[in-house]
Design an enzyme around this catalytic site. Sequence first.
Site, mmCIF file in Angstrom:
data_model
loop_
_atom_site.group_PDB
_atom_site.id
_atom_site.type_symbol
_atom_site.label_atom_id
_atom_site.label_comp_id
_atom_site.label_asym_id
_atom_site.label_seq_id
_atom_site.Cartn_x
_atom_site.Cartn_y
_atom_site.Cartn_z
ATOM 1 N N HIS A 17 0.841 -1.201 0.000
ATOM 2 C CA HIS A 17 0.000 0.000 0.000
ATOM 3 C C HIS A 17 0.879 1.256 0.000
ATOM 4 O O HIS A 17 0.609 2.217 -0.712
ATOM 5 C CB HIS A 17 -0.864 0.057 1.265
ATOM 6 C CG HIS A 17 -1.899 -1.016 1.378
ATOM 7 N ND1 HIS A 17 -2.093 -1.756 2.529
ATOM 8 C CD2 HIS A 17 -2.817 -1.481 0.485
ATOM 9 C CE1 HIS A 17 -3.082 -2.616 2.338
ATOM 10 N NE2 HIS A 17 -3.534 -2.483 1.119
ATOM 11 N N LYS A 41 -16.172 -6.744 4.590
ATOM 12 C CA LYS A 41 -15.277 -7.862 4.926
ATOM 13 C C LYS A 41 -14.981 -7.836 6.419
ATOM 14 O O LYS A 41 -15.149 -6.794 7.075
ATOM 15 C CB LYS A 41 -13.994 -7.847 4.096
ATOM 16 C CG LYS A 41 -13.208 -6.547 4.086
ATOM 17 C CD LYS A 41 -11.840 -6.767 3.473
ATOM 18 C CE LYS A 41 -11.632 -6.030 2.170
ATOM 19 N NZ LYS A 41 -10.276 -5.978 1.691
ATOM 20 N N ARG A 90 -2.182 -5.746 -8.576
ATOM 21 C CA ARG A 90 -1.230 -6.845 -8.413
ATOM 22 C C ARG A 90 -1.375 -7.842 -9.550
ATOM 23 O O ARG A 90 -0.804 -7.696 -10.582
ATOM 24 C CB ARG A 90 -1.426 -7.514 -7.045
ATOM 25 C CG ARG A 90 -0.823 -6.743 -5.893
ATOM 26 C CD ARG A 90 -1.395 -7.134 -4.578
ATOM 27 N NE ARG A 90 -2.831 -6.903 -4.557
ATOM 28 C CZ ARG A 90 -3.627 -7.089 -3.515
ATOM 29 N NH1 ARG A 90 -3.117 -7.539 -2.401
ATOM 30 N NH2 ARG A 90 -4.915 -6.831 -3.583
ATOM 31 N N SER A 128 -3.129 -7.809 2.660
ATOM 32 C CA SER A 128 -3.342 -7.691 4.105
ATOM 33 C C SER A 128 -3.832 -9.016 4.676
ATOM 34 O O SER A 128 -3.457 -9.399 5.786
ATOM 35 C CB SER A 128 -4.360 -6.587 4.406
ATOM 36 O OG SER A 128 -3.832 -5.339 4.063
HETATM 37 P P1 ADP Z 1 -9.759 -3.013 -0.620
HETATM 38 O O1 ADP Z 1 -10.590 -3.484 0.511
HETATM 39 O O2 ADP Z 1 -10.240 -1.771 -1.291
HETATM 40 O O3 ADP Z 1 -9.347 -4.070 -1.602
HETATM 41 P P2 ADP Z 1 -7.056 -3.011 0.340
HETATM 42 O O4 ADP Z 1 -6.649 -2.357 1.598
HETATM 43 O O5 ADP Z 1 -6.956 -4.483 0.282
HETATM 44 O O6 ADP Z 1 -8.484 -2.478 0.120
HETATM 45 O O7 ADP Z 1 -6.278 -2.398 -0.896
HETATM 46 C C1 ADP Z 1 -6.380 -1.040 -1.252
HETATM 47 C C2 ADP Z 1 -5.757 -0.861 -2.628
HETATM 48 O O8 ADP Z 1 -4.377 -1.165 -2.571
HETATM 49 C C3 ADP Z 1 -6.352 -1.760 -3.714
HETATM 50 O O9 ADP Z 1 -6.359 -1.052 -4.935
HETATM 51 C C4 ADP Z 1 -5.372 -2.916 -3.782
HETATM 52 O O10 ADP Z 1 -5.382 -3.531 -5.053
HETATM 53 C C5 ADP Z 1 -4.074 -2.171 -3.527
HETATM 54 N N1 ADP Z 1 -3.043 -3.062 -2.983
HETATM 55 C C6 ADP Z 1 -3.144 -3.892 -1.927
HETATM 56 N N2 ADP Z 1 -1.988 -4.557 -1.726
HETATM 57 C C7 ADP Z 1 -1.141 -4.143 -2.706
HETATM 58 C C8 ADP Z 1 0.191 -4.484 -3.086
HETATM 59 N N3 ADP Z 1 0.889 -5.414 -2.425
HETATM 60 N N4 ADP Z 1 0.745 -3.852 -4.143
HETATM 61 C C9 ADP Z 1 0.026 -2.929 -4.832
HETATM 62 N N5 ADP Z 1 -1.242 -2.582 -4.558
HETATM 63 C C10 ADP Z 1 -1.823 -3.171 -3.498
#
Ligand code: ADP
Length: 170
Positions: A17, A41, A90, A128
């Site tokens: 992130h 979630k 990703r 995460s």
């Molecule tokens: P959401 O619940 O919106 O999916 P996340 O916290 O999982 O929220 O992710 C927020 C954003 O960050 C999303 O666009 C996700 O694809 C991106 N993201 C999460 N992990 C990574 C990573 N390792 N590399 C690049 N982008 C990421």
Amino acid sequence: MTKAVYPGSFDPVTNGHLDIAVRAASLFDELIIAVYDTPPKKLLFTTEERVALMKQAVSHLPNVRVGLFNGLIVEFAHKEKAHAIVRGLRMSSDFEHEFEMALMNKNLAPDVEVVCLMTAQDYQFLSSSLLKEVAQLGGVINNLVPKHVVTALKKKYSLPEESVSRKGGI
Ligand code: ADP
């Protein structure tokens, strides 16, 4: 002035992130990281904890601010007068989901662009949810999240100090 919002659950914030946030902050004059209050979630950290962990993680970035949102991200973007929504990409499964969401958001708010940044190679398999699974089992996560997030995860899972620095995995 260019302004973007970067929405997500951030449960908790990872280096993946942060990599996206740092790169987006260099593309826009202002970046607002929008922590989703009630995503559909199961969460480990409370909203306040997710916001606090994120604030600490981006405190060194002068043009980045952390906010809280509920409901439609395009409405939050309008309220903040932001022109773009930043998302991280990703693997192919992310692409399908992000593509769908981007088209829906474009339909809802044609004036807001969706900008997707490709993940850094080091973090392409970092999520995460996987991070939490590994942390709970005492695996090494020091290179995947900031130090204060390691501490927060250890506390959540009532793990001893040395548990996340020893070798381990799923
Ligand atoms: P959401 O619940 O919106 O999916 P996340 O916290 O999982 O929220 O992710 C927020 C954003 O960050 C999303 O666009 C996700 O694809 C991106 N993201 C999460 N992990 C990574 C990573 N390792 N590399 C690049 N982008 C990421």
